[in-house]
Design a protein around this motif. Structure first.
Motif, PDB file in Angstrom:
ATOM      1  N   LYS A   1     -13.406   2.585   4.154  1.00 13.56           N
ATOM      2  CA  LYS A   1     -12.103   2.414   4.768  1.00 13.56           C
ATOM      3  C   LYS A   1     -12.306   1.677   6.051  1.00 13.56           C
ATOM      4  O   LYS A   1     -12.974   1.987   6.934  1.00 13.56           O
ATOM      5  CB  LYS A   1     -11.720   3.859   5.271  1.00 13.56           C
ATOM      6  CG  LYS A   1     -11.123   4.640   3.989  1.00 13.56           C
ATOM      7  CD  LYS A   1      -9.344   4.279   4.013  1.00 13.56           C
ATOM      8  CE  LYS A   1      -8.578   4.394   2.565  1.00 13.56           C
ATOM      9  NZ  LYS A   1      -7.278   4.719   2.911  1.00 13.56           N
TER      10      LYS A   1
ATOM     11  N   ASP B   1     -12.847  14.282  -1.003  1.00 13.83           N
ATOM     12  CA  ASP B   1     -13.170  14.417   0.394  1.00 13.83           C
ATOM     13  C   ASP B   1     -13.633  15.796   0.603  1.00 13.83           C
ATOM     14  O   ASP B   1     -13.274  16.648  -0.241  1.00 13.83           O
ATOM     15  CB  ASP B   1     -11.606  14.274   0.946  1.00 13.83           C
ATOM     16  CG  ASP B   1     -11.328  12.786   1.285  1.00 13.83           C
ATOM     17  OD1 ASP B   1     -12.183  11.914   1.617  1.00 13.83           O
ATOM     18  OD2 ASP B   1     -10.176  12.512   0.701  1.00 13.83           O
TER      19      ASP B   1
ATOM     20  N   GLN C   1      -1.175  14.075  12.443  1.00  7.97           N
ATOM     21  CA  GLN C   1      -1.650  13.289  11.451  1.00  7.97           C
ATOM     22  C   GLN C   1      -1.436  13.780  10.055  1.00  7.97           C
ATOM     23  O   GLN C   1      -1.030  14.945  10.149  1.00  7.97           O
ATOM     24  CB  GLN C   1      -3.397  13.697  11.761  1.00  7.97           C
ATOM     25  CG  GLN C   1      -4.303  12.963  10.874  1.00  7.97           C
ATOM     26  CD  GLN C   1      -5.922  13.128  11.216  1.00  7.97           C
ATOM     27  OE1 GLN C   1      -6.356  12.014  10.824  1.00  7.97           O
ATOM     28  NE2 GLN C   1      -6.059  13.823  12.198  1.00  7.97           N
ATOM     29  N   GLY C   2      -1.420  12.867   9.066  1.00  9.67           N
ATOM     30  CA  GLY C   2      -1.311  13.112   7.806  1.00  9.67           C
ATOM     31  C   GLY C   2      -2.493  12.925   6.967  1.00  9.67           C
ATOM     32  O   GLY C   2      -3.305  11.917   7.396  1.00  9.67           O
TER      33      GLY C   2
ATOM     34  N   LYS D   1     -16.859  10.691  -1.740  1.00 10.09           N
ATOM     35  CA  LYS D   1     -17.031   9.571  -2.678  1.00 10.09           C
ATOM     36  C   LYS D   1     -17.524   8.261  -2.274  1.00 10.09           C
ATOM     37  O   LYS D   1     -17.935   8.206  -0.745  1.00 10.09           O
ATOM     38  CB  LYS D   1     -15.494   9.320  -3.087  1.00 10.09           C
ATOM     39  CG  LYS D   1     -14.554   9.087  -1.951  1.00 10.09           C
ATOM     40  CD  LYS D   1     -13.046   9.352  -2.508  1.00 10.09           C
ATOM     41  CE  LYS D   1     -12.063   9.254  -1.574  1.00 10.09           C
ATOM     42  NZ  LYS D   1     -10.570   9.662  -1.974  1.00 10.09           N
TER      43      LYS D   1
ATOM     44  N   HIS E   1       0.892  -1.074   0.108  1.00 15.08           N
ATOM     45  CA  HIS E   1      -0.073   0.008   0.109  1.00 15.08           C
ATOM     46  C   HIS E   1       0.844   1.188  -0.286  1.00 15.08           C
ATOM     47  O   HIS E   1       2.005   1.279   0.653  1.00 15.08           O
ATOM     48  CB  HIS E   1      -1.037  -0.132   1.358  1.00 15.08           C
ATOM     49  CG  HIS E   1      -2.044   0.991   1.282  1.00 15.08           C
ATOM     50  ND1 HIS E   1      -1.734   2.080   2.236  1.00 15.08           N
ATOM     51  CD2 HIS E   1      -3.119   1.375   0.478  1.00 15.08           C
ATOM     52  CE1 HIS E   1      -2.898   3.031   2.141  1.00 15.08           C
ATOM     53  NE2 HIS E   1      -3.524   2.543   1.200  1.00 15.08           N
TER      54      HIS E   1
ATOM     55  N   THR F   1      -3.567   7.492  -2.535  1.00 15.06           N
ATOM     56  CA  THR F   1      -2.743   6.586  -3.333  1.00 15.06           C
ATOM     57  C   THR F   1      -2.325   7.461  -4.558  1.00 15.06           C
ATOM     58  O   THR F   1      -1.328   7.608  -4.982  1.00 15.06           O
ATOM     59  CB  THR F   1      -3.357   5.276  -3.904  1.00 15.06           C
ATOM     60  OG1 THR F   1      -3.766   4.637  -2.607  1.00 15.06           O
ATOM     61  CG2 THR F   1      -2.339   4.691  -4.806  1.00 15.06           C
TER      62      THR F   1
HETATM   63  P1  AYL Z   1      -5.774   5.678   0.133  1.00 11.51           P
HETATM   64  N1  AYL Z   1      -8.162  12.015   7.571  1.00 11.51           N
HETATM   65  C1  AYL Z   1      -9.452  11.575   6.742  1.00 11.51           C
HETATM   66  N2  AYL Z   1      -9.573  10.493   5.685  1.00 11.51           N
HETATM   67  C2  AYL Z   1      -8.486  10.389   5.263  1.00 11.51           C
HETATM   68  C3  AYL Z   1      -7.006  10.777   5.870  1.00 11.51           C
HETATM   69  C4  AYL Z   1      -7.120  11.531   7.052  1.00 11.51           C
HETATM   70  N3  AYL Z   1      -6.041  11.808   7.570  1.00 11.51           N
HETATM   71  N4  AYL Z   1      -6.081  10.028   5.361  1.00 11.51           N
HETATM   72  C5  AYL Z   1      -6.596   9.395   4.145  1.00 11.51           C
HETATM   73  N5  AYL Z   1      -7.977   9.507   4.328  1.00 11.51           N
HETATM   74  C6  AYL Z   1      -9.045   8.955   3.700  1.00 11.51           C
HETATM   75  O1  AYL Z   1      -5.629   5.865  -1.248  1.00 11.51           O
HETATM   76  C7  AYL Z   1      -9.398   9.981   2.454  1.00 11.51           C
HETATM   77  O2  AYL Z   1     -10.806   9.301   2.157  1.00 11.51           O
HETATM   78  O3  AYL Z   1      -4.857   6.309   1.043  1.00 11.51           O
HETATM   79  C8  AYL Z   1      -8.551   9.503   1.322  1.00 11.51           C
HETATM   80  O4  AYL Z   1      -9.066  10.248   0.039  1.00 11.51           O
HETATM   81  O5  AYL Z   1      -5.647   4.156   0.603  1.00 11.51           O
HETATM   82  C9  AYL Z   1      -8.541   8.273   1.302  1.00 11.51           C
HETATM   83  O6  AYL Z   1      -8.510   7.921   2.622  1.00 11.51           O
HETATM   84  C10 AYL Z   1      -7.198   7.719   0.546  1.00 11.51           C
HETATM   85  O7  AYL Z   1      -7.179   6.309   0.325  1.00 11.51           O
HETATM   86  C11 AYL Z   1      -0.193   9.845   5.459  1.00 11.51           C
HETATM   87  C12 AYL Z   1      -1.373  10.036   5.246  1.00 11.51           C
HETATM   88  C13 AYL Z   1      -0.503   7.686   3.990  1.00 11.51           C
HETATM   89  C14 AYL Z   1      -2.189   9.352   4.280  1.00 11.51           C
HETATM   90  C15 AYL Z   1      -1.778   8.390   3.663  1.00 11.51           C
HETATM   91  C16 AYL Z   1      -2.662   7.908   2.392  1.00 11.51           C
HETATM   92  C17 AYL Z   1      -2.942   6.709   2.290  1.00 11.51           C
HETATM   93  C18 AYL Z   1      -3.587   6.113   1.179  1.00 11.51           C
HETATM   94  C19 AYL Z   1       0.391   8.648   4.926  1.00 11.51           C
HETATM   95  O8  AYL Z   1       0.453  10.139   6.437  1.00 11.51           O
END
Ligand code: AYL
Length: 519
Positions: A422, A401, A317-318, A418, A224, A322
């Motif tokens: 999750k 989002d 938080q981040g 969308k 991932h 993808t």
């Molecule tokens: P994918 N708060 C709320 N929703 C979140 C958040 C967050 N902090 N981070 C990701 N999402 C949701 O492709 C949101 O709906 O992510 C977003 O469009 O599996 C979706 O997840 C994306 O899903 C980090 C922060 C990695 C984020 C990521 C992304 C993981 C990949 C490291 O520090």
């Protein structure tokens, strides 16, 4: 157009491949152990890692498995996963990463869609892999670990070292192809370039203040994008090291974090819950810990505060996707706000767009978050319709989002527009489950939504319309258990007379969610 820019100065975007960027972070420290296998203690120093990457890249090239080929990689986290990943990248190929818990049908679909010609896996996945490659272009398999019958191990694939990156267009060549459903429909191959990966590594190093010497217990899966970029590539390129874990295990995670004096834990919200509540946590010395960093799903303010209090550290938080390689926002260390996703990373621009009117909104207003920057994907593989619906207006990516930007420039995710569900940070595409349900005899229509859950975040649940002799809930669950991975399984099934739809035939998921709340 109202554009919110990053408070960070722009960072440079060097013309370098992801493997050369990682090697840059390894060359100055050849004798340092950079990868340790958590369960066995097997290690690779920086020099050993680079040597294995170069020899495997040479061996792959000699077999015609380099430039122009897509190699599938299916396995849990281990040091050799990183070797295979970088050998394919160095040889000018494309890696498509497959979830090792997939069923044969799911593996086959990804292999067919990505047109992979070779599959690297582990002994525990071999049976499913052999079943999964039938009907695909895959002509060979190799194993991380011991050879098995006709299936060779990695050592026998190694050749004369390739000493230079096979030249590729850093912006146009797809180096990695993870899968994501984006805002709607079935999972699609997300085309990420060397530029995308390199830029995001440096955006994270700068935005998160990553320091040399950081060691992390790496349980977030490398297949991932979170584990791939933030753990594997940031740690190797940024002067850090990893202790790999094949799956999440709280005790092993705590022990590794204690023994290696981790200053930061990269986690997802369900792990934040365990860290806030589980009695095991008290048995370990986590005094080196300065921060926990959660991403991939919403971390609520209450839980964020609880975990920070218990571990006596900052809770950050981040946010990302993808399609963004993945990180676009990170909490600032000196002004983290519980529940907020923080500031735009360097080189990232944002817009908040009214979902009804399409007009740009200012600070404080809620609308769809749009992102522009060098970390935005090239597009979806073989799906220009989905690409043009997602990347609009000359490079703006619609995240799906709903967000708000506060007066300090910090972004707060407030809702999800969308379809995506999750489950513990993993994507579940409602369309995929709906297709699996309606493919069953006796089910005439189906709609899948996420049921809020304190531990998993959301649990997939279905509304189904069935014929008089159609399958009951138990029969449906038993069937899906054989075709779909564990995290996509339905936790509740409601039989209904009709599925509410709009005039254009779109499932009215919000109505279904509201119906549930009313019960
Ligand atoms: P994918 N708060 C709320 N929703 C979140 C958040 C967050 N902090 N981070 C990701 N999402 C949701 O492709 C949101 O709906 O992510 C977003 O469009 O599996 C979706 O997840 C994306 O899903 C980090 C922060 C990695 C984020 C990521 C992304 C993981 C990949 C490291 O520090």
């Amino acid at each position: 157009m109202t554009i919110f820019t990053s408070p960070f100065p722009d960072i440079a975007q060097p013309d370098i491949s992801i493997t050369d960027r990682v090697f840059q972070g390894l060359r100055p420290r050849p004798d340092e152990v950079v990868l340790t296998d958590g369960p066995t203690g097997r290690t690779l120093t920086a020099a050993q890692f680079m040597d294995q990457v170069e020899r495997l890249a040479g061996g792959l090239t000699a077999r015609g498995l380099g430039a122009g080929q897509t190699i599938a990689l299916m396995g849990p986290n281990c040091p050799e996963y990183c070797v295979v990943f970088h050998a394919v990248a160095f040889a000018g190929g494309t890696i498509t990463t497959i979830n090792p818990t997939y069923t044969a049908a799911e593996v086959r679909h990804q292999l067919q869609d990505s047109r992979a010609t070779f599959l690297v896996t582990v002994p525990a996945c071999l049976e499913i892999a052999c079943d999964g490659i039938t009907g695909t272009d895959v002509t060979g398999l190799a194993l991380i670990g011991a050879a098995d019958g006709d299936t060779p191990d990695l050592a026998s694939l190694m050749g004369d070292p390739l000493t230079r990156q096979v030249p590729v267009d850093l912006d146009a060549h797809t180096v990695v192809l993870p899968y994501s459903s984006g805002t709607t429909g079935l999972p699609k191959g997300v085309m990420l370039s060397h530029r995308n990966l390199v830029v995001n590594v440096d955006q994270i190093i700068t935005g998160a203040g990553f320091a040399k010497g950081e060691v992390a217990a790496a349980f977030l899966p490398f297949f991932h994008i979170y584990g791939m970029t933030v753990l594997m590539n940031v740690h190797l390129a940024g002067g850090g090291a990893l202790v790999t874990m094949p799956r999440f295990d709280l005790e092993m995670f705590l022990r590794i974090s204690q023994d290696h004096r981790s200053v930061r834990m990269w986690i997802v919200p369900p792990v934040a819950l365990a860290l806030a509540k589980h009695p095991l946590v008290d048995n370990f010395d986590l005094s080196a810990l300065q921060q926990i960093f959660s991403g991939a799903a919403p971390l609520g303010a209450e839980l964020s505060n609880a975990v920070g209090r218990r571990l006596n550290c900052v809770s950050l938080q981040g946010y990302g996707m993808t399609e963004l390689s993945p990180v676009s926002h990170l909490s600032p260390i000196d002004n983290a706000k519980a529940g907020a996703s923080g500031l735009a990373a360097p080189n990232v621009q944002c817009r908040i767009v009214d979902i009804e009117t399409g007009t740009d909104l200012g600070a404080g207003a809620e609308g769809e978050l749009w992102i522009k920057g060098p970390n935005v994907m090239q597009g979806y593989l073989n799906n220009s319709a989905a690409t043009t619906a997602t990347i609009v207006d000359g490079g703006w990516l619609r995240t799906g989002d709903i967000a708000r930007i506060d007066p300090d420039g910090q972004m707060h995710i407030v809702d999800r527009l969308k379809e995506l569900i999750k489950y513990k940070g993993f994507q579940v595409a409602p369309a995929e489950l709906e297709a699996a349900l309606t493919a069953m005899d006796g089910i005439t229509d189906a709609a899948v939504i996420g049921l809020p859950d304190p531990e998993a975040g959301e649990l997939p649940m279905a509304f189904v319309v069935r014929t008089a002799d159609g399958p009951d809930a138990d029969a449906i669950k038993a069937h899906l258990a054989t075709t779909l991975a564990h995290y996509k399984q339905l936790h509740r099934i409601e039989v209904v007379d009709t599925i509410p739809k709009s005039a254009s035939g779109k499932i009215l998921r919000r109505l279904l969610r509201d119906q549930l709340k009313a019960v």
